[in-house]
Design an enzyme around this catalytic site. Sequence first.
Site, mmCIF file in Angstrom:
data_model
loop_
_atom_site.group_PDB
_atom_site.id
_atom_site.type_symbol
_atom_site.label_atom_id
_atom_site.label_comp_id
_atom_site.label_asym_id
_atom_site.label_seq_id
_atom_site.Cartn_x
_atom_site.Cartn_y
_atom_site.Cartn_z
ATOM 1 N N GLU A 1 -13.548 -4.407 1.020
ATOM 2 C CA GLU A 1 -13.619 -5.567 0.187
ATOM 3 C C GLU A 1 -12.444 -6.626 0.655
ATOM 4 O O GLU A 1 -11.913 -7.244 -0.331
ATOM 5 C CB GLU A 1 -13.789 -5.346 -1.134
ATOM 6 C CG GLU A 1 -14.939 -4.735 -1.543
ATOM 7 C CD GLU A 1 -16.195 -5.036 -1.512
ATOM 8 O OE1 GLU A 1 -16.424 -6.402 -0.941
ATOM 9 O OE2 GLU A 1 -17.355 -4.596 -1.617
HETATM 10 C C1 LIG Z 1 -16.071 3.858 4.166
HETATM 11 C C2 LIG Z 1 -16.255 2.339 4.575
HETATM 12 C C3 LIG Z 1 -17.019 1.521 4.185
HETATM 13 C C4 LIG Z 1 -17.182 0.236 4.843
HETATM 14 N N1 LIG Z 1 -18.214 -0.577 4.551
HETATM 15 C C5 LIG Z 1 -18.321 -1.706 4.986
HETATM 16 C C6 LIG Z 1 -19.598 -2.269 5.039
HETATM 17 O O1 LIG Z 1 -20.643 -2.250 4.256
HETATM 18 N N2 LIG Z 1 -19.733 -3.522 5.699
HETATM 19 C C7 LIG Z 1 -18.573 -4.149 6.418
HETATM 20 O O2 LIG Z 1 -18.912 -5.273 6.961
HETATM 21 N N3 LIG Z 1 -17.547 -3.453 6.496
HETATM 22 C C8 LIG Z 1 -17.284 -2.335 5.736
HETATM 23 N N4 LIG Z 1 -15.909 -1.614 5.909
HETATM 24 C C9 LIG Z 1 -15.032 -2.137 6.850
HETATM 25 C C10 LIG Z 1 -13.739 -2.569 5.900
HETATM 26 O O3 LIG Z 1 -14.167 -3.643 5.081
HETATM 27 C C11 LIG Z 1 -12.463 -2.873 6.825
HETATM 28 O O4 LIG Z 1 -12.351 -1.559 7.277
HETATM 29 C C12 LIG Z 1 -11.620 -3.628 6.131
HETATM 30 O O5 LIG Z 1 -11.757 -4.781 6.110
HETATM 31 C C13 LIG Z 1 -10.145 -3.514 7.201
HETATM 32 O O6 LIG Z 1 -10.699 -3.934 8.396
HETATM 33 P P1 LIG Z 1 -9.951 -2.895 9.608
HETATM 34 O O7 LIG Z 1 -10.465 -1.526 9.413
HETATM 35 O O8 LIG Z 1 -10.428 -3.614 10.811
HETATM 36 O O9 LIG Z 1 -8.447 -2.942 9.321
HETATM 37 P P2 LIG Z 1 -7.422 -4.125 10.130
HETATM 38 O O10 LIG Z 1 -7.984 -5.455 9.824
HETATM 39 O O11 LIG Z 1 -7.166 -3.721 11.566
HETATM 40 O O12 LIG Z 1 -5.944 -3.794 9.376
HETATM 41 C C14 LIG Z 1 -5.108 -2.704 9.605
HETATM 42 C C15 LIG Z 1 -4.154 -2.831 8.697
HETATM 43 O O13 LIG Z 1 -3.502 -4.223 9.001
HETATM 44 C C16 LIG Z 1 -3.283 -4.898 7.580
HETATM 45 N N5 LIG Z 1 -3.437 -6.492 8.151
HETATM 46 C C17 LIG Z 1 -4.404 -6.954 8.992
HETATM 47 N N6 LIG Z 1 -4.429 -8.164 8.946
HETATM 48 C C18 LIG Z 1 -2.924 -8.510 8.311
HETATM 49 C C19 LIG Z 1 -2.396 -9.677 8.068
HETATM 50 N N7 LIG Z 1 -2.731 -10.785 8.385
HETATM 51 N N8 LIG Z 1 -1.336 -9.606 7.130
HETATM 52 C C20 LIG Z 1 -0.902 -8.250 6.743
HETATM 53 N N9 LIG Z 1 -1.469 -7.150 7.050
HETATM 54 C C21 LIG Z 1 -2.670 -7.198 7.714
HETATM 55 C C22 LIG Z 1 -4.278 -4.499 6.832
HETATM 56 O O14 LIG Z 1 -4.203 -4.730 5.445
HETATM 57 C C23 LIG Z 1 -4.209 -2.962 7.053
HETATM 58 O O15 LIG Z 1 -3.469 -2.396 6.402
HETATM 59 C C24 LIG Z 1 -15.941 -0.370 5.223
HETATM 60 C C25 LIG Z 1 -15.010 0.470 5.718
HETATM 61 C C26 LIG Z 1 -14.849 1.556 5.413
HETATM 62 C C27 LIG Z 1 -13.687 2.723 5.675
#
Ligand SMILES: Cc1cc2nc3c(=O)[nH]c(=O)nc-3n(C[C@H](O)[C@H](O)[C@H](O)COP(=O)(O)OP(=O)(O)OC[C@H]3O[C@@H](n4cnc5c(N)ncnc54)[C@H](O)[C@@H]3O)c2cc1C
Length: 606
Positions: free
Chosen positions: A415
């Site tokens: 979220e």
């Molecule tokens: C169990 C599970 C269920 C999920 N369910 C859904 C779903 O139903 N639908 C869906 O669409 N997604 C879903 N997700 C995805 C989830 O919303 C994303 O994992 C989340 O938004 C983070 O994206 P990412 O994993 O690519 O991390 P990244 O965006 O790569 O982030 C990695 C780290 O970098 C930080 N970061 C990134 N950008 C910035 C910035 N600009 N400034 C500072 N820090 C930053 C983040 O906070 C994080 O700590 C799910 C994930 C999991 C693990």
Amino acid sequence: MAISSRATGSGSKTEITLSPGGGFLLEGTGSATVLTPEMLTDEQRMMQRTAEDFLKREVDPRVPEIEAKKPGLMRAILQKAGEVGLLGHDVPEIYGGLGGDKTSSSLITEAVSRLGSFAVSYGAHVGIGTMPIVLFGSPEQRQKYLPKLATGELIAAYALTEPGSGSDALAAKTSAVLSADGKTWKLNGSKQYITNAGFADVFTVFAKVDGEKFTGFLIERGAKGLVVGPEEHKLGIRGSSTCPLILEDCEIPVDGVLGQIGQGHKIAFNILNIGRWKLGVGAVGAAKYCLELGVGYSRDRKQFGKPICEFDLIRKKLGDIATNIFVTESMAYRTAGLLDARSHGIDPAAPDAQKQQIDAIEEHSIEASIIKVFGSEMLHATADETLQIFGGAGYIEDYPIERVSRDARINRIFEGTNEINRLLVPGTLLKRAMQGRLPLMALVSQVHMELVDPTKINRKIPEGPLGAERQKCDFAKRAVSYAASLGVQKYMQGITDKQELLGVLADCLIQLFAMDSAISRTMQIIAAKGEGAAAIPTAMTQLFVAKAHGMVFDGLREMLMWMSQDEEWGREIRDINTYYELTRVNTFSLRRKIAKHAIEAGGYAL
Ligand SMILES: Cc1cc2nc3c(=O)[nH]c(=O)nc-3n(C[C@H](O)[C@H](O)[C@H](O)COP(=O)(O)OP(=O)(O)OC[C@H]3O[C@@H](n4cnc5c(N)ncnc54)[C@H](O)[C@@H]3O)c2cc1C
């Protein structure tokens, strides 16, 4: 700024103050009437009991099978939830739902959050799965899907995240191209970590039309070219389904577009706002479960000849946990009340009913992000401290706290990660101030005037209950507004790149909303029931404000030490300190009193 409105859509007579999003910063602490759990109607409580009974009957006895992902089980339980009306709560009545209020919806969310896997599957279906169609679907799409989503005949999922774009969701690579005859869309790309994907029937999928226009689409399971990948193996919420989607020339009919072409960001962001506030509500439910477990174990477990709940360091944990639940609950229901007050009076049959609903949700996006961050971090700390109360047993699978502490971790990630939500809180607030939506500059000017001659600042503790706490929160609001104005003055538009500064402001705003919500709720309890009956909420508020107030000022000092030049620094710190009030608060005895209450009651009992 504040106008009165009916608190809920379900017959409550209570009038609450309809503050604008972020308005808590500018209002006198405790001056707004807010929705509190003490004001719930019988009808709302009945909904809560329905959800609690459902959990006890259908979920609690089957936790090991759910966690082992027994094929077909989660879907079957969701369908049973549909039979008792738990899936259609947020679906309009004209589409077979209950058209219920957000307050009851919060109560259901709290109740289902005892088991993380079920809570996440349920939340993905009723929230991010169903709400895009409720809020953005055409009449035909709503008629086609909503009645079946409300009963659980169909299960929904939401696919935004891609391997290359998580936080930066709008950088999605999935593309959509209309066929030459204009009859079908062809989608190519992949999505990852999609909750419920293993068994969902309908997916809201985001793709860029012609590689540019970010757009929502509805895709049914079985669509040509849609492949659901294998289940992920996760740290927690193991009973929930999480799979990738592969779209290889995935064909859907031309009317599969959800909302307007190029307007997918509106769907993505508004749906996340609902999810964020609900996540905070769910954290309250899960944390209450932790407290129940922690109290139960600490009463039974004896060391050094007595139950461990008699040791002060264990009581300290229980006191803090109960207090933090109280504060999160106060923030979450306050926001539910605001959403209901804004939604009250929207005619579901009006042509712009969906837009009015979306605007109501957008108005409180600041509060939604605050509750998401505070709730997820509160639950993480609560689960961890509860595990500590269990000692070695907490690390062993036989005890539910082992699972709960693993399940809690995800909340800080999805979220919108807590980092992204932290950036959104001050970013949105400052943007609204600049747009003239929030009169922040009026408060800042007042503060600057006060600082010209600080001797004129009224330091008399206000009369009435929680006077010292109200003063601390009011003064902290001034200090935060002043520090924010220094940041804006110094960096102008460039402030959006100063992440550590925004992080401090976010933490300060989060603590302010938390203090303000706890104080307002406790004052209302005192007004309704008297000081005696409000002894525990009063102690919790005093304890919380003592800590949060300190955190705000520590954060601001740190921010100024980084931001200001040598010659400015001393003056600015002095200015901030003008609003710092050190009063004697006996936090040790407050915690003991709160812990004793929780131990005697067997958990959270307000
Ligand atoms: C169990 C599970 C269920 C999920 N369910 C859904 C779903 O139903 N639908 C869906 O669409 N997604 C879903 N997700 C995805 C989830 O919303 C994303 O994992 C989340 O938004 C983070 O994206 P990412 O994993 O690519 O991390 P990244 O965006 O790569 O982030 C990695 C780290 O970098 C930080 N970061 C990134 N950008 C910035 C910035 N600009 N400034 C500072 N820090 C930053 C983040 O906070 C994080 O700590 C799910 C994930 C999991 C693990």
